[in-house]
Design a protein around this motif. Structure first.
Motif, PDB file in Angstrom:
ATOM      1  N   ILE A  35       0.832  -1.202   0.000  1.00 39.00           N
ATOM      2  CA  ILE A  35       0.000   0.000   0.000  1.00 39.00           C
ATOM      3  C   ILE A  35       0.866   1.252   0.000  1.00 39.00           C
ATOM      4  O   ILE A  35       0.636   2.185  -0.778  1.00 39.00           O
ATOM      5  CB  ILE A  35      -0.969  -0.006   1.201  1.00 39.00           C
ATOM      6  CG1 ILE A  35      -2.023  -1.103   0.990  1.00 39.00           C
ATOM      7  CG2 ILE A  35      -1.625   1.354   1.391  1.00 39.00           C
ATOM      8  CD1 ILE A  35      -2.886  -1.381   2.197  1.00 39.00           C
ATOM      9  N   TYR A  38       2.600   1.659  -3.456  1.00 43.66           N
ATOM     10  CA  TYR A  38       1.669   2.117  -4.498  1.00 43.66           C
ATOM     11  C   TYR A  38       1.305   3.590  -4.303  1.00 43.66           C
ATOM     12  O   TYR A  38       1.422   4.401  -5.220  1.00 43.66           O
ATOM     13  CB  TYR A  38       0.419   1.239  -4.480  1.00 43.66           C
ATOM     14  CG  TYR A  38      -0.580   1.569  -5.552  1.00 43.66           C
ATOM     15  CD1 TYR A  38      -0.381   1.153  -6.866  1.00 43.66           C
ATOM     16  CD2 TYR A  38      -1.725   2.296  -5.261  1.00 43.66           C
ATOM     17  CE1 TYR A  38      -1.299   1.453  -7.856  1.00 43.66           C
ATOM     18  CE2 TYR A  38      -2.652   2.594  -6.246  1.00 43.66           C
ATOM     19  CZ  TYR A  38      -2.434   2.169  -7.533  1.00 43.66           C
ATOM     20  OH  TYR A  38      -3.349   2.469  -8.518  1.00 43.66           O
ATOM     21  N   GLU A  59       2.420  -0.815 -10.944  1.00 40.36           N
ATOM     22  CA  GLU A  59       2.309  -1.801  -9.877  1.00 40.36           C
ATOM     23  C   GLU A  59       3.589  -2.621  -9.730  1.00 40.36           C
ATOM     24  O   GLU A  59       3.623  -3.577  -8.968  1.00 40.36           O
ATOM     25  CB  GLU A  59       1.133  -2.734 -10.134  1.00 40.36           C
ATOM     26  CG  GLU A  59      -0.207  -2.047 -10.037  1.00 40.36           C
ATOM     27  CD  GLU A  59      -1.369  -3.002 -10.146  1.00 40.36           C
ATOM     28  OE1 GLU A  59      -1.175  -4.218  -9.957  1.00 40.36           O
ATOM     29  OE2 GLU A  59      -2.474  -2.542 -10.427  1.00 40.36           O
ATOM     30  N   PHE A  67      -3.786  -3.513  -7.600  1.00 39.33           N
ATOM     31  CA  PHE A  67      -4.685  -2.377  -7.478  1.00 39.33           C
ATOM     32  C   PHE A  67      -5.383  -2.119  -8.797  1.00 39.33           C
ATOM     33  O   PHE A  67      -4.746  -1.992  -9.836  1.00 39.33           O
ATOM     34  CB  PHE A  67      -3.914  -1.117  -7.069  1.00 39.33           C
ATOM     35  CG  PHE A  67      -3.419  -1.151  -5.660  1.00 39.33           C
ATOM     36  CD1 PHE A  67      -4.254  -0.789  -4.617  1.00 39.33           C
ATOM     37  CD2 PHE A  67      -2.131  -1.558  -5.375  1.00 39.33           C
ATOM     38  CE1 PHE A  67      -3.807  -0.819  -3.312  1.00 39.33           C
ATOM     39  CE2 PHE A  67      -1.675  -1.597  -4.073  1.00 39.33           C
ATOM     40  CZ  PHE A  67      -2.514  -1.223  -3.033  1.00 39.33           C
ATOM     41  N   LEU A  69      -8.314   0.402  -8.894  1.00 37.21           N
ATOM     42  CA  LEU A  69      -9.219   1.242  -8.120  1.00 37.21           C
ATOM     43  C   LEU A  69     -10.177   1.988  -9.028  1.00 37.21           C
ATOM     44  O   LEU A  69      -9.765   2.579 -10.027  1.00 37.21           O
ATOM     45  CB  LEU A  69      -8.417   2.223  -7.266  1.00 37.21           C
ATOM     46  CG  LEU A  69      -7.490   1.544  -6.257  1.00 37.21           C
ATOM     47  CD1 LEU A  69      -6.497   2.537  -5.688  1.00 37.21           C
ATOM     48  CD2 LEU A  69      -8.283   0.895  -5.154  1.00 37.21           C
ATOM     49  N   ASN A  80     -11.328  -1.287  -4.711  1.00 37.69           N
ATOM     50  CA  ASN A  80     -10.332  -2.091  -5.410  1.00 37.69           C
ATOM     51  C   ASN A  80     -11.036  -3.289  -6.042  1.00 37.69           C
ATOM     52  O   ASN A  80     -11.581  -4.134  -5.345  1.00 37.69           O
ATOM     53  CB  ASN A  80      -9.234  -2.552  -4.455  1.00 37.69           C
ATOM     54  CG  ASN A  80      -8.063  -3.162  -5.179  1.00 37.69           C
ATOM     55  OD1 ASN A  80      -8.048  -3.238  -6.398  1.00 37.69           O
ATOM     56  ND2 ASN A  80      -7.075  -3.591  -4.441  1.00 37.69           N
ATOM     57  N   HIS A  82      -9.486  -5.477  -8.154  1.00 43.29           N
ATOM     58  CA  HIS A  82      -8.470  -6.422  -8.622  1.00 43.29           C
ATOM     59  C   HIS A  82      -8.754  -7.802  -8.024  1.00 43.29           C
ATOM     60  O   HIS A  82      -8.970  -7.931  -6.823  1.00 43.29           O
ATOM     61  CB  HIS A  82      -7.086  -5.956  -8.184  1.00 43.29           C
ATOM     62  CG  HIS A  82      -5.969  -6.719  -8.799  1.00 43.29           C
ATOM     63  ND1 HIS A  82      -5.298  -6.277  -9.904  1.00 43.29           N
ATOM     64  CD2 HIS A  82      -5.406  -7.899  -8.476  1.00 43.29           C
ATOM     65  CE1 HIS A  82      -4.369  -7.140 -10.226  1.00 43.29           C
ATOM     66  NE2 HIS A  82      -4.418  -8.142  -9.367  1.00 43.29           N
TER      67      HIS A  82
END
Length: 102
Positions: A35, A38, A59, A67, A69, A80, A82
């Motif tokens: 997190i 990113y 990424e 991610f 989003l 999210n 993914h």
């Protein structure tokens, strides 16, 4: 969230974590790393307007989360979307890809 413990970046992270903290990294340690990596890339590249560029943030270097989003509404935040696709092979989970915008 899926961790490939044979991936070079995961091995390097675990070795560095063990060396520095003298314990095994938890799933939250890897999640926190991903997190911050990113969002840090987003802030570094686009400043405080990085949420407008979520789809453009690289990424690469992430350990176990992806991610994708998307805005959930005009007056709300992001979600999210993914999804990792996994299979069992020889008693191990293996990633066979991921889905973006399902």
């Amino acid at each position: 969230q899926y961790t490939d413990y044979e991936a070079p970046e995961v091995i390097q992270f675990i070795q560095g974590f063990r060396s520095r903290f003298k314990i095994e990294p938890s799933e939250y340690a890897m999640l926190g790393y991903d997190i911050m990596t990113y969002y840090g890339k987003g802030l570094n590249s686009y400043g405080i307007n990085f949420p407008n560029h979520f789809s453009e943030i690289s990424e690469s270097g992430l350990l176990d989360i992806g991610f994708d989003l998307s805005k959930t509404g005009l007056d709300s935040g992001f979600e999210n979307e993914h999804v990792f696709l996994l299979t069992h092979q020889d008693y191990y989970l293996q990633s066979i890809g991921y889905v973006r915008k399902y």
